[in-house]
Write a protein that holds these residues in place. Sequence first.
Motif, PDB file in Angstrom:
ATOM      1  N   ARG A   1      11.162 -46.387  14.124  1.00 44.59           N
ATOM      2  CA  ARG A   1      12.486 -45.791  13.970  1.00 44.59           C
ATOM      3  C   ARG A   1      12.613 -44.583  14.891  1.00 44.59           C
ATOM      4  N   LEU A   2      13.808 -44.358  15.425  1.00 42.71           N
ATOM      5  CA  LEU A   2      14.050 -43.191  16.283  1.00 42.71           C
ATOM      6  C   LEU A   2      14.062 -41.893  15.485  1.00 42.71           C
ATOM      7  N   MET A   3      14.440 -41.988  14.206  1.00 38.07           N
ATOM      8  CA  MET A   3      14.558 -40.789  13.380  1.00 38.07           C
ATOM      9  C   MET A   3      13.898 -41.012  12.014  1.00 38.07           C
ATOM     10  N   PRO A   4      12.566 -41.170  11.998  1.00 39.28           N
ATOM     11  CA  PRO A   4      11.886 -41.396  10.723  1.00 39.28           C
ATOM     12  C   PRO A   4      11.855 -40.138   9.865  1.00 39.28           C
ATOM     13  N   ASP A   5      11.738 -40.347   8.552  1.00 39.03           N
ATOM     14  CA  ASP A   5      11.595 -39.205   7.653  1.00 39.03           C
ATOM     15  C   ASP A   5      10.612 -39.565   6.545  1.00 39.03           C
ATOM     16  N   ASP A   6      10.125 -38.534   5.852  1.00 40.15           N
ATOM     17  CA  ASP A   6       9.184 -38.742   4.758  1.00 40.15           C
ATOM     18  C   ASP A   6       9.186 -37.505   3.871  1.00 40.15           C
TER      19      ASP A   6
ATOM     20  N   PHE B   1      13.056 -38.717  17.632  1.00 42.14           N
ATOM     21  CA  PHE B   1      12.432 -39.118  18.897  1.00 42.14           C
ATOM     22  C   PHE B   1      13.456 -39.704  19.872  1.00 42.14           C
ATOM     23  N   SER B   2      14.752 -39.535  19.599  1.00 43.75           N
ATOM     24  CA  SER B   2      15.795 -40.188  20.394  1.00 43.75           C
ATOM     25  C   SER B   2      15.889 -39.661  21.821  1.00 43.75           C
ATOM     26  N   ALA B   3      15.347 -38.486  22.112  1.00 46.55           N
ATOM     27  CA  ALA B   3      15.384 -37.926  23.475  1.00 46.55           C
ATOM     28  C   ALA B   3      13.972 -37.833  24.060  1.00 46.55           C
ATOM     29  N   TRP B   4      13.075 -38.697  23.580  1.00 45.65           N
ATOM     30  CA  TRP B   4      11.674 -38.687  24.024  1.00 45.65           C
ATOM     31  C   TRP B   4      11.578 -38.607  25.537  1.00 45.65           C
ATOM     32  N   PRO B   5      10.750 -37.727  26.099  1.00 45.01           N
ATOM     33  CA  PRO B   5       9.630 -37.022  25.484  1.00 45.01           C
ATOM     34  C   PRO B   5       9.967 -35.668  24.872  1.00 45.01           C
ATOM     35  N   VAL B   6      11.218 -35.324  24.726  1.00 42.89           N
ATOM     36  CA  VAL B   6      11.580 -34.166  23.908  1.00 42.89           C
ATOM     37  C   VAL B   6      11.762 -34.700  22.490  1.00 42.89           C
ATOM     38  N   TRP B   7      11.163 -34.041  21.521  1.00 43.05           N
ATOM     39  CA  TRP B   7      11.291 -34.507  20.145  1.00 43.05           C
ATOM     40  C   TRP B   7      11.341 -33.322  19.188  1.00 43.05           C
ATOM     41  N   ARG B   8      11.828 -33.601  17.972  1.00 44.37           N
ATOM     42  CA  ARG B   8      11.999 -32.553  16.968  1.00 44.37           C
ATOM     43  C   ARG B   8      11.440 -32.990  15.619  1.00 44.37           C
ATOM     44  N   ALA B   9      11.043 -31.986  14.860  1.00 39.90           N
ATOM     45  CA  ALA B   9      10.656 -32.173  13.460  1.00 39.90           C
ATOM     46  C   ALA B   9      11.421 -31.133  12.654  1.00 39.90           C
ATOM     47  N   ALA B  10      12.220 -31.581  11.697  1.00 40.04           N
ATOM     48  CA  ALA B  10      12.995 -30.676  10.845  1.00 40.04           C
ATOM     49  C   ALA B  10      12.448 -30.772   9.419  1.00 40.04           C
ATOM     50  N   TRP B  11      12.021 -29.642   8.894  1.00 34.04           N
ATOM     51  CA  TRP B  11      11.477 -29.567   7.542  1.00 34.04           C
ATOM     52  C   TRP B  11      12.441 -28.842   6.620  1.00 34.04           C
ATOM     53  N   ARG B  12      12.574 -29.350   5.405  1.00 36.25           N
ATOM     54  CA  ARG B  12      13.307 -28.671   4.337  1.00 36.25           C
ATOM     55  C   ARG B  12      12.314 -28.529   3.192  1.00 36.25           C
TER      56      ARG B  12
ATOM     57  N   SER C   1      11.449 -27.601  14.574  1.00 32.20           N
ATOM     58  CA  SER C   1      10.538 -27.432  15.710  1.00 32.20           C
ATOM     59  C   SER C   1      10.932 -28.403  16.809  1.00 32.20           C
ATOM     60  N   GLU C   2      11.010 -27.884  18.041  1.00 33.82           N
ATOM     61  CA  GLU C   2      11.282 -28.734  19.195  1.00 33.82           C
ATOM     62  C   GLU C   2      10.065 -28.716  20.108  1.00 33.82           C
ATOM     63  N   TYR C   3       9.700 -29.895  20.594  1.00 36.51           N
ATOM     64  CA  TYR C   3       8.532 -30.064  21.450  1.00 36.51           C
ATOM     65  C   TYR C   3       8.954 -30.623  22.802  1.00 36.51           C
ATOM     66  N   ARG C   4       8.414 -30.023  23.858  1.00 37.16           N
ATOM     67  CA  ARG C   4       8.617 -30.493  25.239  1.00 37.16           C
ATOM     68  C   ARG C   4       7.272 -30.485  25.923  1.00 37.16           C
ATOM     69  N   ARG C   5       7.045 -31.438  26.790  1.00 37.59           N
ATOM     70  CA  ARG C   5       5.777 -31.447  27.529  1.00 37.59           C
ATOM     71  C   ARG C   5       5.575 -30.100  28.211  1.00 37.59           C
ATOM     72  N   ALA C   6       4.393 -29.541  28.058  1.00 31.71           N
ATOM     73  CA  ALA C   6       4.066 -28.282  28.717  1.00 31.71           C
ATOM     74  C   ALA C   6       3.895 -28.536  30.207  1.00 31.71           C
ATOM     75  N   SER C   7       4.179 -27.537  31.018  1.00 34.80           N
ATOM     76  CA  SER C   7       4.032 -27.657  32.479  1.00 34.80           C
ATOM     77  C   SER C   7       2.623 -28.095  32.822  1.00 34.80           C
ATOM     78  N   GLY C   8       2.529 -29.094  33.685  1.00 36.50           N
ATOM     79  CA  GLY C   8       1.232 -29.594  34.125  1.00 36.50           C
ATOM     80  C   GLY C   8       0.590 -30.548  33.136  1.00 36.50           C
ATOM     81  N   ALA C   9       1.276 -30.836  32.011  1.00 38.24           N
ATOM     82  CA  ALA C   9       0.679 -31.742  31.021  1.00 38.24           C
ATOM     83  C   ALA C   9       0.990 -33.187  31.350  1.00 38.24           C
TER      84      ALA C   9
END
Length: 144
Positions: free
Chosen positions: A93-98, A113-124, A136-144
């Motif tokens: 799934r593009l937007m899994p939850d648990d 994960f819809s904009a992979w390799p940029v992805w987010r995790a939202a916690w409540r 939290s938003e994640y992007r590949r670090a420079s040189g990774a």
Amino acid sequence: MRHVRKLEEFEGAWQLSRQIADRRNGEEGTLEGVARFTPDGEGRMRYEEEGQLSYAGQAPMTATRAYIWEASEDGIAVSFADGRPFHHIALDRLMPDDNHHCDPDFYHVSYDFSAWPVWRAAWRVVGPEKDYRMISEYRRASGA
């Protein structure tokens, strides 16, 4: 549109940017840092993050977290660093939850994960002493 399909696609360093809204205390915070996924030699990835956590009117502090990510039949099983189960990510799934219940608190996570390799995790997170949302938003670090 391509999205993440397997655990190995997370390997490496990610720039991490997190927004925290603490509804109980009326405070907002940020974390800027790096998250690293490192193979452990047993088919799992060790997730480790480190960053500067900041709240208005308070001195910034270094914050760290560690988890174990392991491929499962239909996604990724996430465990705490000591091996206790935490939650599951369904990679079909593009937007899994648990959910995770840690008496007396309740945690709900939604991944995007819809904009992979940029992805987010939202916690409540809610409980007698907790009431916050963390994105939290994640992007590949420079040189990774």
